[in-house]
Design a protein around this motif. Structure first.
Motif, PDB file in Angstrom:
ATOM      1  N   VAL A  61      -7.441  11.114   2.828  1.00  0.00           N
ATOM      2  CA  VAL A  61      -7.638  10.722   4.228  1.00  0.00           C
ATOM      3  C   VAL A  61      -9.057  11.016   4.706  1.00  0.00           C
ATOM      4  O   VAL A  61      -9.753  11.872   4.155  1.00  0.00           O
ATOM      5  N   CYS A  62      -9.418  10.313   5.771  1.00  0.00           N
ATOM      6  CA  CYS A  62     -10.657  10.560   6.518  1.00  0.00           C
ATOM      7  C   CYS A  62     -11.918  10.223   5.734  1.00  0.00           C
ATOM      8  O   CYS A  62     -12.939  10.916   5.848  1.00  0.00           O
ATOM      9  N   GLY A  63     -11.874   9.179   4.958  1.00  0.00           N
ATOM     10  CA  GLY A  63     -13.091   8.681   4.324  1.00  0.00           C
ATOM     11  C   GLY A  63     -13.721   7.620   5.216  1.00  0.00           C
ATOM     12  O   GLY A  63     -13.114   7.153   6.172  1.00  0.00           O
ATOM     13  N   ASN A  64     -14.940   7.245   4.907  1.00  0.00           N
ATOM     14  CA  ASN A  64     -15.667   6.274   5.718  1.00  0.00           C
ATOM     15  C   ASN A  64     -16.731   5.601   4.862  1.00  0.00           C
ATOM     16  O   ASN A  64     -17.377   6.254   4.053  1.00  0.00           O
ATOM     17  N   GLY A  65     -16.858   4.296   4.998  1.00  0.00           N
ATOM     18  CA  GLY A  65     -18.016   3.618   4.424  1.00  0.00           C
ATOM     19  C   GLY A  65     -19.024   3.512   5.548  1.00  0.00           C
ATOM     20  O   GLY A  65     -19.233   4.472   6.272  1.00  0.00           O
ATOM     21  N   GLY A  66     -19.621   2.346   5.721  1.00  0.00           N
ATOM     22  CA  GLY A  66     -20.416   2.116   6.921  1.00  0.00           C
ATOM     23  C   GLY A  66     -21.632   3.009   7.056  1.00  0.00           C
ATOM     24  O   GLY A  66     -22.272   3.367   6.073  1.00  0.00           O
ATOM     25  N   MET A  67     -21.915   3.371   8.324  1.00  0.00           N
ATOM     26  CA  MET A  67     -23.197   3.986   8.637  1.00  0.00           C
ATOM     27  C   MET A  67     -23.394   5.336   7.968  1.00  0.00           C
ATOM     28  O   MET A  67     -24.498   5.694   7.595  1.00  0.00           O
ATOM     29  N   LYS A  68     -22.324   6.147   7.931  1.00  0.00           N
ATOM     30  CA  LYS A  68     -22.463   7.488   7.372  1.00  0.00           C
ATOM     31  C   LYS A  68     -21.336   7.685   6.383  1.00  0.00           C
ATOM     32  O   LYS A  68     -20.296   8.215   6.720  1.00  0.00           O
ATOM     33  N   PRO A  69     -21.545   7.233   5.161  1.00  0.00           N
ATOM     34  CA  PRO A  69     -20.443   7.274   4.207  1.00  0.00           C
ATOM     35  C   PRO A  69     -19.965   8.700   3.971  1.00  0.00           C
ATOM     36  O   PRO A  69     -20.747   9.649   3.994  1.00  0.00           O
ATOM     37  N   GLN A  70     -18.674   8.817   3.756  1.00  0.00           N
ATOM     38  CA  GLN A  70     -18.088  10.131   3.517  1.00  0.00           C
ATOM     39  C   GLN A  70     -16.865   9.923   2.641  1.00  0.00           C
ATOM     40  O   GLN A  70     -16.090   9.000   2.885  1.00  0.00           O
ATOM     41  N   HIS A  71     -16.711  10.753   1.629  1.00  0.00           N
ATOM     42  CA  HIS A  71     -15.538  10.601   0.779  1.00  0.00           C
ATOM     43  C   HIS A  71     -14.284  11.107   1.473  1.00  0.00           C
ATOM     44  O   HIS A  71     -14.322  12.114   2.176  1.00  0.00           O
ATOM     45  N   ALA A  72     -13.186  10.409   1.238  1.00  0.00           N
ATOM     46  CA  ALA A  72     -11.910  10.880   1.754  1.00  0.00           C
ATOM     47  C   ALA A  72     -11.490  12.120   0.965  1.00  0.00           C
ATOM     48  O   ALA A  72     -11.930  12.324  -0.160  1.00  0.00           O
ATOM     49  N   GLN A  73     -10.636  12.949   1.582  1.00  0.00           N
ATOM     50  CA  GLN A  73     -10.180  14.168   0.896  1.00  0.00           C
ATOM     51  C   GLN A  73      -8.692  14.081   0.606  1.00  0.00           C
ATOM     52  O   GLN A  73      -7.931  13.452   1.346  1.00  0.00           O
ATOM     53  N   LEU A  74      -8.310  14.750  -0.443  1.00  0.00           N
ATOM     54  CA  LEU A  74      -6.903  14.712  -0.874  1.00  0.00           C
ATOM     55  C   LEU A  74      -6.030  15.454   0.129  1.00  0.00           C
ATOM     56  O   LEU A  74      -6.244  16.630   0.410  1.00  0.00           O
ATOM     57  N   LEU A  75      -5.049  14.760   0.685  1.00  0.00           N
ATOM     58  CA  LEU A  75      -4.113  15.404   1.602  1.00  0.00           C
ATOM     59  C   LEU A  75      -2.882  15.881   0.835  1.00  0.00           C
ATOM     60  O   LEU A  75      -2.389  16.979   1.047  1.00  0.00           O
ATOM     61  N   ALA A  76      -2.381  15.029  -0.049  1.00  0.00           N
ATOM     62  CA  ALA A  76      -1.192  15.419  -0.824  1.00  0.00           C
ATOM     63  C   ALA A  76      -1.165  14.595  -2.109  1.00  0.00           C
ATOM     64  O   ALA A  76      -1.640  13.467  -2.131  1.00  0.00           O
ATOM     65  N   ALA A  77      -0.589  15.170  -3.182  1.00  0.00           N
ATOM     66  CA  ALA A  77      -0.628  14.523  -4.490  1.00  0.00           C
ATOM     67  C   ALA A  77       0.767  14.148  -4.994  1.00  0.00           C
ATOM     68  O   ALA A  77       1.773  14.744  -4.582  1.00  0.00           O
ATOM     69  N   ASP A  78       0.797  13.161  -5.863  1.00  0.00           N
ATOM     70  CA  ASP A  78       2.011  12.769  -6.581  1.00  0.00           C
ATOM     71  C   ASP A  78       3.215  12.542  -5.663  1.00  0.00           C
ATOM     72  O   ASP A  78       4.316  13.036  -5.923  1.00  0.00           O
ATOM     73  N   LEU A  79       3.008  11.816  -4.592  1.00  0.00           N
ATOM     74  CA  LEU A  79       4.092  11.578  -3.626  1.00  0.00           C
ATOM     75  C   LEU A  79       4.933  10.391  -4.065  1.00  0.00           C
ATOM     76  O   LEU A  79       4.412   9.432  -4.639  1.00  0.00           O
ATOM     77  N   ASP A  80       6.230  10.441  -3.724  1.00  0.00           N
ATOM     78  CA  ASP A  80       6.999   9.208  -3.876  1.00  0.00           C
ATOM     79  C   ASP A  80       6.687   8.335  -2.670  1.00  0.00           C
ATOM     80  O   ASP A  80       6.109   8.797  -1.684  1.00  0.00           O
ATOM     81  N   LYS A  81       7.123   7.057  -2.727  1.00  0.00           N
ATOM     82  CA  LYS A  81       6.675   6.124  -1.703  1.00  0.00           C
ATOM     83  C   LYS A  81       7.156   6.511  -0.301  1.00  0.00           C
ATOM     84  O   LYS A  81       6.395   6.425   0.669  1.00  0.00           O
ATOM     85  N   GLU A  82       8.401   6.969  -0.175  1.00  0.00           N
ATOM     86  CA  GLU A  82       8.929   7.291   1.158  1.00  0.00           C
ATOM     87  C   GLU A  82       8.129   8.423   1.805  1.00  0.00           C
ATOM     88  O   GLU A  82       7.752   8.353   2.967  1.00  0.00           O
ATOM     89  N   THR A  83       7.884   9.451   1.012  1.00  0.00           N
ATOM     90  CA  THR A  83       7.120  10.577   1.557  1.00  0.00           C
ATOM     91  C   THR A  83       5.708  10.125   1.916  1.00  0.00           C
ATOM     92  O   THR A  83       5.166  10.492   2.964  1.00  0.00           O
ATOM     93  N   LEU A  84       5.145   9.310   1.045  1.00  0.00           N
ATOM     94  CA  LEU A  84       3.791   8.806   1.302  1.00  0.00           C
ATOM     95  C   LEU A  84       3.736   8.107   2.670  1.00  0.00           C
ATOM     96  O   LEU A  84       2.881   8.418   3.506  1.00  0.00           O
ATOM     97  N   ILE A  85       4.673   7.192   2.901  1.00  0.00           N
ATOM     98  CA  ILE A  85       4.665   6.439   4.163  1.00  0.00           C
ATOM     99  C   ILE A  85       4.883   7.387   5.352  1.00  0.00           C
ATOM    100  O   ILE A  85       4.238   7.271   6.388  1.00  0.00           O
TER     101      ILE A  85
END
Ligand code: SRM
Ligand SMILES: Cc1cc2nc3c(=O)[nH]c(=O)nc-3n(C[C@H](O)[C@H](O)[C@H](O)COP(=O)(O)OP(=O)(O)OC[C@H]3O[C@@H](n4cnc5c(N)ncnc54)[C@H](O)[C@@H]3O)c2cc1C
Ligand code: SF4
Ligand code: FES
Lengths: 840, 118
Positions: A704-728
């Motif tokens: 989450v919280c990545g950005n391209g555009g004017m000031k690029p910033q990499h997104a950071q890992l919020l949670a790993a290996d989620l099933d689809k329901e949890t992800l949504i």
């Protein structure tokens, strides 16, 4: 009777001088001779003329200024002689006027090297609007253009020629570009960057002759090394010479290499005659910049009004410019001429930047420097130098990318009051702070209008803003988060008021919590809050007036007032049938088509009256609004994933489509974007998105919280290996939490950077429900998903809404101002200079 | 930018452009009158109407009728939809650049019809 003051020259400095005289209200009769056919204009931005600015746009003289201040200006009349004995001036049109005091502000003229053929038809100089008009007219029949001179102005001129559509070359006598400002290494970096733009650079070339064709027009240049260059036109920009002709004739003291000698008072060798601006020579130096000229204008005006306290003491020749989009700055002792000085230089061929600092013997003070390719630290460095401030222990840090994230930016608090913040208008920190305190200034706009700081090149505006913030903080004035003058609340506060008090319209919110009628800041912000909270149609009568033009016509406005159409293409997947529809619609309406940077197709150039007709066709073919106009979900990009790719571990296309359909139309404080990649190779670039999803062997990783555009910033890992329901579920919570708490126009990355507690806190809220709001957030999202309807579909069914899609309310004719021309087989809007041609 | 042309007051007349309800509250429309593009705004829910040039001198596009209405310190104004400069509906003055001024026209509502004097 008032004494008479005659000014010769109505250029930038002459005009500034007359403004000063008028402002001081002194008892002088003011008369001015102006050689050019128009009064003073902004020569510094002269090149803007080729980018569409008109002579009127460039004018520096407020309408009726001369009339209102009783200043008599002889436009188009050159002063041709001065009689110092009888104290009179005579003009080309034969006017003779006596003076008590005389001010010479005659500027300079372009130097044309004495080369055979330098006066052929097709040769020009670059100094006045008339020069530009002549060049432009001639260039219409040309394909190739050469600029002689690779200095500051030469490069600017090359840019202009390129804008006119010519294949452009620069010929420089010295071995490098901008020889006065940069050194060999800087010149090499600059050269590389300019060549990348398609401009030919020829350094170390001495032109021996310009050869004419059979009609006497420029056809090629011959160089001393035996080479030659074919060209249709040549612009000389090989330096300037002070315009001191009148002064010479009348026997005033002139420098060995030209220039009217002046003293600290800007007085020439005749105490009744002053000289200011580029024609003046001070301490054997002429100044080819406008700021020193403005200083001289102030000093001369002070003297003539009887004040003695302001002296001209020379000026700083530091320059920062953006040439052809390339930053170049040079300041102080850029070449390390001071005895014992040392150099720190970083020549980064990968980044294409060159940065050099010149420091004193013990490395404690900055003496000068050069920046090419990236001049963001220029403001800081200039202040360090001008104020003789102690350098940090590792001065190289100033030009290195910050180590361990520490910011090297220098607080404005550390600057002394005498620090010059705005060099264009010579405004110091002290003056700005005093104005903020005494006149109770609260925003940058008023600081600009009260102090003039920031009204020239604009380069100092970031410093001015910092100063304002720090002053307000010192004065204990909470730098308030108020949305605007109509609401003393932040966006977050308004959002919770809307929800908690069940407010459904702007008027209700204004009546209960605001004042006045609203503005272009609070209306779209509240429109967005209402949409995030209740999901009513944004074109419903009470909301339509709140929307930015893009939202209010469900399309993006372009520079000529036409619109673009971007239908949704979920996940970037599209059938051949739908592609054909897009092609057919574009063809039928004569639209320009382009693949966007976000995996979809843009149809540009639709008039407002065509939008419903176009969308009628698109909706019928199964397309929906792509919300490219809204602060809403844009696209969810995908890669082909396991469907095709030999490395894919999950079906990224299916998930991307599902996610895009779930969040389509969701309005937020700013636009937000997403992507799904089918494996760790990350072809969908999910880590540059507001939320990004990457397939793993076991499920999905959520960033989450990545950005391209004017000031690029990499997104950071919020949670790993989620099933689809949890992800949504996590995405639902994340987005709604952002919508609740972000400021107006704050994307997730900026919002995140201010979030106290960072990722751990966010994980706590989203995953562990530490605030106990997860269920609420999910319910709010469920409402959004359930109430989605395509805005175009709804609008097409509503004749009242459609009434607005017409340029004129009282006739069906389209906007006659829209003019398109063809380029590479498609249509695009004309630029201003082409408009005039197309109307001939 | 735009200067008052010397139209004699005697030659000016009222032109009806549309019924009032064609202009949704707090929005604008553009009318073509004698070849001139004129933006007409309805401020509030009632019959408060204003007319200024539709030309945005900053973008050089004819778009002001599509701007957002509002006020600055009580002065009714419209923000250009392209680069967001604000113009007073009372005087046509640009509130962000005092050197720029647009022409204004009288506007009124008579028998439910919006009229502009040009
Ligand atoms: C059309 C398109 C360029 C293209 O021809 O490819 C485009 C066009 C515009 N972009 Fe963009 N952006 C386009 C993809 C992008 C991308 C690439 C992407 O989405 O993968 C980015 C970088 C990714 C990102 O946003 O993080 C991008 C970063 C921006 C930004 C900078 C945002 C930032 O946070 O720094 C702006 C300015 C803003 O939104 O404030 C912007 C703003 C704009 C605006 C709205 C500027 C304006 O106000 O006129 C342009 C609207 C033109 C129009 O009418 O269609 N556009 N823009 C692309 C449309 C994509 C689409 O299908 O919807
Ligand atoms: C393309 C270009 C880009 C530039 N960019 C920058 C920049 O980025 N930053 C910067 O600081 N500076 C820049 N400059 C330089 C800046 O324009 C000058 O420093 C500034 O214009 C000097 O003002 P002045 O009044 O002394 O001279 P001018 O503006 O040249 O005015 C002198 C006027 O006097 C008139 N005149 C001369 N002789 C007579 C006579 N006998 N009778 C009547 N009138 C006469 C001339 O016709 C002219 O109109 C640039 C210049 C050019 C050409
Ligand atoms: S980068 Fe985006 S915003 Fe900038 S000009 Fe291109 S399309 Fe427009
Ligand atoms: S430094 Fe150019 S505007 Fe201030």
């Amino acid at each position: 009777m008032a004494k008479r003051l005659v000014t010769i020259g109505n250029g930038m400095v002459g005009h500034r001088f007359l403004e000063q005289m008028a402002a001081k209200g002194a008892d002088w009769e003011l008369i001015c001779f102006c050689e050019e056919p128009r009064v003073a204009y902004d020569r510094v931005n002269l090149s803007g003329y080729f980018a569409g600015k008109t002579a009127e746009d460039l004018s520096l003289v407020a309408p009726d200024f001369y009339k209102d201040n009783n200043i008599q200006v002889h436009i188009g009349d050159k002063a041709v002689s001065i009689d110092r004995v009888n104290k009179t001036v005579t003009s080309a049109k034969g006017v003779t006027i006596s003076y008590d005091k005389l001010v010479l502000a005659t500027g300079s003229y372009p130097f044309v090297p004495p080369i055979k053929g330098n006066d052929l038809s097709g040769t020009f100089v670059y100094r006045t609007i008339c020069d530009l008009e002549a060049t432009e007219a001639y260039a219409k029949d040309c394909k190739v253009g050469v600029v002689v001179g690779g200095g500051l102005l030469g490069l600017e001129c090359a840019n202009a020629l390129q804008n006119l559509g010519l294949k452009t070359h620069v010929v420089e006598f010295m071995p490098r570009l901008m020889p006065v400002q940069v050194d060999d290494a800087g010149g090499a970096t600059l050269r590389q960057k300019i060549e990348d733009l398609g401009i030919g650079i020829h350094t170390g070339k001495s032109t021996t002759e310009i050869v004419a064709d059979e009609h006497g027009r420029v056809s090629k240049m011959l160089f001393a090394d035996g080479t030659e260059l074919a060209t249709d036109t040549i612009v000389f920009s090989a330096g300037i010479r002070p315009q001191d002709e009148l002064a010479r004739q009348s026997g005033l003291k002139i420098g060995d290499r030209g220039g009217i000698a002046i003293d600290d008072n800007c007085q020439t060798s005749d105490p009744d005659i002053y000289a200011i601006g580029e024609c003046a020579l001070y301490n054997n130096q002429i100044f080819g910049l406008v700021a020193p000229g403005y200083r001289m204008a102030e000093v001369a005006a002070d003297r003539l009004c009887g004040s003695e306290n302001n002296n001209f003491t020379g000026a700083d020749m530091s320059t920062k410019l953006k040439l052809l989009g390339i930053d170049v700055a040079s300041f102080g002792d850029a070449f390390g001429k001071t005895a014992g000085s040392k150099v720190i230089a970083i020549d980064d061929a990968v980044a294409g930047t060159y940065k050099k600092l010149v420091v004193n013997e013990d490395g404690t003070r900055l003496l000068g420097g050069i920046l090419v390719g990236d001049a963001t630290v220029y403001g800081t460095l200039l202040q360090l130098m001008q104020n003789q401030m102690a350098l940090p222990p590792h001065p190289e840090d100033l030009i290195l990318p910050p180590r361990s994230g520490a910011s090297m930016a220098m607080g404005v608090e550390q600057l002394p009051d005498t620090a010059q913040i705005c060099s264009c208008n010579n405004v110091t920190k002290g003056q700005i702070c005093t104005a903020i305190q005494e006149q109770e200034l609260r925003d940058v706009g008023s600081v600009k209008s009260c102090t003039n700081a920031g009204t020239g090149c604009g380069g100092c505006v970031p410093l001015v803003t910092d100063l304002l913030k720090s002053e307000l903080k010192k004065a204990g004035i909470a730098v308030n988060n108020n949305l605007c003058e109509h609401f003393a609340f932040s966006r977050q506060e308004l959002y919770s008021l809307v929800r908690s008090q069940d407010i459904h319209s702007f008027q209700q919110l204004l009546d209960r919590h605001g004042t006045g009628r609203g503005c272009e800041i609070c209306k779209p912000a509240v429109g967005s809050i209402l949409a995030s909270a209740w999901n009513d149609q944004i074109l419903d009568a009470p909301h339509v007036g709140l929307q930015d033009t893009n939202d209010s016509f469900l399309a993006n406005i372009q520079r000529d007032g036409t619109y673009s159409v971007i239908p949704r293409i979920p996940g970037g997947e599209i059938t051949p049938e739908k592609l054909i529809v897009l092609g057919q619609v574009a063809k039928d309406f004569g639209l320009y088509t382009k693949i966007t940077g976000a995996q979809r197709i843009d149809l540009l150039g639709a008039r407002v009256d065509q939008l419903p007709l176009i969308w009628q066709r698109l909706v019928a073919a199964g397309f929906e609004s792509g919300h490219a106009y809204g602060k809403a979900l844009r696209t969810v990009k995908s890669c082909v994933g396991s469907t095709w790719c030999r490395f894919g571990v999950q079906d990224s296309v299916s998930l991307a489509i599902e996610v895009e359909l779930r969040y389509r139309g969701l309005r937020a404080p700013h636009k937000f974007k997403s992507a799904v990649s089918g494996c760790t190779r990350e072809c969908a670039e999910a880590q540059s998105k507001d939320f990004g999803i990457i397939a793993t062997e076991k499920g999905w990783n959520l960033y989450v919280c990545g950005n391209g555009g004017m000031k690029p910033q990499h997104a950071q890992l919020l949670a790993a290996d989620l099933d689809k329901e949890t992800l949504i579920r996590y995405v639902d919570r994340f987005l709604m939490f952002y919508i609740r708490t972000a400021n107006r126009l704050e994307r997730t990355a900026t919002w995140f950077n201010k979030l106290e507690g960072g990722m751990e806190y966010l994980q706590d809220v989203i995953i562990n429900d530490s605030l106990g709001i997860a269920a609420e957030l999910e319910a709010e999202m469920a409402h959004q998903v359930a109430t989605y309807a395509c805005e175009w579909d709804v609008t097409l069914k509503d004749p009242i809404k459609l009434q607005r899609f017409q340029h004129f309310v009282n006739t069906d004719v389209p906007d006659p101002n829209i003019v398109l021309i063809e380029e590479r087989g498609q249509k695009r809007p004309v630029f201003e200079h082409e408009r005039q041609l197309s109307q001939l | 930018m735009s200067q008052i042309e010397s139209i004699q007051p005697t030659t000016q007349q009222w032109t009806t452009i549309c019924p009032l309800d064609r202009i949704l509250p707090n929005t604008g429309v553009c009318a073509l009158i004698n070849g001139q593009q004129i933006a007409v705004f309805r401020v509030g829910e009632g019959t408060d109407v204003y007319a200024i040039e539709n030309y945005d001198p900053f973008s050089k596009a004819y778009v002001l009728s599509r701007g957002i209405l509002g006020d600055r310190n009580g002065i009714p104004k419209v923000a250009s939809p392209i680069y967001k400069q604000n113009f007073s509906l009372l005087t046509g003055e640009c509130l962000d650049d005092s050197t720029v001024k647009l022409r204004t026209f009288s506007a009124q509502v008579v028998d439910g019809q919006v009229q502009v004097k040009v």
